[in-house]
Design an enzyme around this catalytic site. Structure first.
Site, mmCIF file in Angstrom:
data_model
loop_
_atom_site.group_PDB
_atom_site.id
_atom_site.type_symbol
_atom_site.label_atom_id
_atom_site.label_comp_id
_atom_site.label_asym_id
_atom_site.label_seq_id
_atom_site.Cartn_x
_atom_site.Cartn_y
_atom_site.Cartn_z
ATOM 1 N N LYS A 107 0.635 -1.153 0.061
ATOM 2 C CA LYS A 107 -0.076 -0.020 -0.119
ATOM 3 C C LYS A 107 0.849 1.150 -0.043
ATOM 4 O O LYS A 107 0.683 2.331 -0.607
ATOM 5 C CB LYS A 107 -0.986 0.008 1.298
ATOM 6 C CG LYS A 107 -2.184 -0.953 0.897
ATOM 7 C CD LYS A 107 -3.006 -1.458 2.279
ATOM 8 C CE LYS A 107 -3.647 -2.626 1.921
ATOM 9 N NZ LYS A 107 -4.670 -2.900 3.072
ATOM 10 N N GLN A 163 -4.682 -1.806 9.081
ATOM 11 C CA GLN A 163 -4.784 -2.970 8.403
ATOM 12 C C GLN A 163 -5.387 -4.016 9.454
ATOM 13 O O GLN A 163 -5.200 -3.997 10.588
ATOM 14 C CB GLN A 163 -3.105 -3.300 8.204
ATOM 15 C CG GLN A 163 -2.946 -4.611 7.405
ATOM 16 C CD GLN A 163 -3.579 -4.537 6.306
ATOM 17 O OE1 GLN A 163 -3.580 -3.576 5.410
ATOM 18 N NE2 GLN A 163 -4.002 -5.560 5.634
ATOM 19 N N ASP A 219 -11.262 2.725 3.256
ATOM 20 C CA ASP A 219 -11.412 1.016 3.166
ATOM 21 C C ASP A 219 -13.004 0.716 2.925
ATOM 22 O O ASP A 219 -13.427 -0.252 2.431
ATOM 23 C CB ASP A 219 -11.007 0.453 4.527
ATOM 24 C CG ASP A 219 -10.001 -0.498 4.380
ATOM 25 O OD1 ASP A 219 -9.650 -1.043 3.149
ATOM 26 O OD2 ASP A 219 -9.100 -0.479 5.375
HETATM 27 N N1 GUN Z 1 -6.679 -7.064 5.622
HETATM 28 C C1 GUN Z 1 -7.040 -7.919 4.562
HETATM 29 N N2 GUN Z 1 -7.542 -6.968 3.382
HETATM 30 C C2 GUN Z 1 -7.584 -5.716 4.010
HETATM 31 C C3 GUN Z 1 -8.216 -4.537 3.515
HETATM 32 O O1 GUN Z 1 -8.578 -4.602 2.485
HETATM 33 N N3 GUN Z 1 -7.986 -3.363 4.336
HETATM 34 C C4 GUN Z 1 -7.889 -3.525 5.719
HETATM 35 N N4 GUN Z 1 -7.596 -2.383 6.243
HETATM 36 N N5 GUN Z 1 -7.161 -4.733 5.991
HETATM 37 C C5 GUN Z 1 -7.173 -5.869 5.338
#
Ligand code: GUN
Length: 284
Positions: free
Chosen positions: A52, A96, A119
């Site tokens: 990211k 996350q 998100d």
């Molecule tokens: N963990 C696995 N996929 C995601 C996601 O798309 N966003 C977040 N914040 N955590 C994750």
């Protein structure tokens, strides 16, 4: 042989579009910024978070990195979110998941301001999506819609079958397909005779979290198959929820794993961050 829907290529196109739009924002003195919060050192989460941050760098979005120890308390994390919620230098907040067991994920998701919920997990974002109002779309299902559109797959009037009903993929996926005027059926583990329903799908989106569960016998001739799953098999090879070799003989278009839906999620996150910055600057 089915046409491959190339998620690597399409996600690159989307990231390039975001990059251009971020450059235009910066020319107006607006600098989009994403706070990326990681609690603990889960190896998979660390890889995702680094990817990211790399995507931020590529698109010109500033990443504000918060790498907190496993011992971080719920109060400390909520305190950081409160601070970022009111910080004008931060447009999006990403925590996350999964979080360590002593932290209530639901409470954390609800604490993020819906204005910064890139998100798309906050109940307000989910509600807006369901009502067809403007708000942040959950990144993976938004990525699936983008894959369909950019591969010239007609959605309007088609029968879309979603297999899986998770809050992160299945449910928002159904809402987004409905918004595009598909007729949508959602199937899950309690659906009797799943095959009879998936066989009716013009667009089949599979997100059940079971390796190679859907083979060619579940697919209608000429259907478009989108595989959201990702699993690492013994021997390290990756596969999806769809048995690619048999499904691609029946489908007309199909996403591979890896290189299908996966890369779209981060590209959509970047797009949400850019939209958040536009919103905070009063441009949308
Ligand atoms: N963990 C696995 N996929 C995601 C996601 O798309 N966003 C977040 N914040 N955590 C994750």
């Amino acid at each position: 042989m089915a046409e491959i829907i190339d998620g690597k290529k399409i996600s690159q196109e989307l990231k390039d579009d975001v990059k251009k739009e971020v450059e235009a924002l910066k020319a107006k003195g607006i600098e989009p910024a994403l706070a990326v919060i990681l609690v603990g050192q889960d190896p998979a989460s660390t890889v995702y978070v680094n990817n990211k941050k790399k995507a931020c760098e590529y698109t010109g979005i500033k990443s504000l990195s918060y790498e907190l120890p496993e011992s971080t308390t719920e109060e400390e994390l909520l305190g950081l979110i409160d601070k970022l919620n009111t910080d004008d230098a931060c447009d999006g907040i990403l925590v996350q998941l999964p979080l360590p067991k002593h932290i209530n994920e639901d409470k954390v998701i609800k604490r993020i301001s819906p204005d910064k919920d890139v998100d798309g997990f906050h109940p307000e974002s989910v509600g807006r999506l369901s009502l067809g109002e403007r708000g942040f779309k959950s990144c993976t299902p938004a990525g699936v819609i983008e894959l369909l559109k950019r591969s010239n797959t007609e959605i309007d009037g088609k029968h879309a079958v979603v297999v899986g009903r998770s809050n992160i993929v299945g449910k928002p996926m159904a809402m987004l397909l409905l918004r595009e005027n598909a007729t949508v059926t959602v199937c899950h583990s309690h659906t009797p005779d799943l095959r009879a329903i998936t066989k009716q799908a013009d667009i089949l989106v599979v997100a059940i979290g079971q390796p190679k569960f859907i083979d060619g016998s579940f697919v209608k001739e000429g259907a478009t198959v989108i595989d959201v799953g990702i699993h690492r098999l013994e021997g390290k090879k990756l596969c999806g929820d769809v048995d690619y070799e048999s499904a691609e003989k029946v489908a007309s278009k199909i996403t591979p794993v890896p290189g299908g839906v996966g890369p779209m999620t981060i590209a959509e996150l970047m797009n949400n961050c850019k939209e958040a910055a536009e919103m905070h600057a009063g441009l949308r």
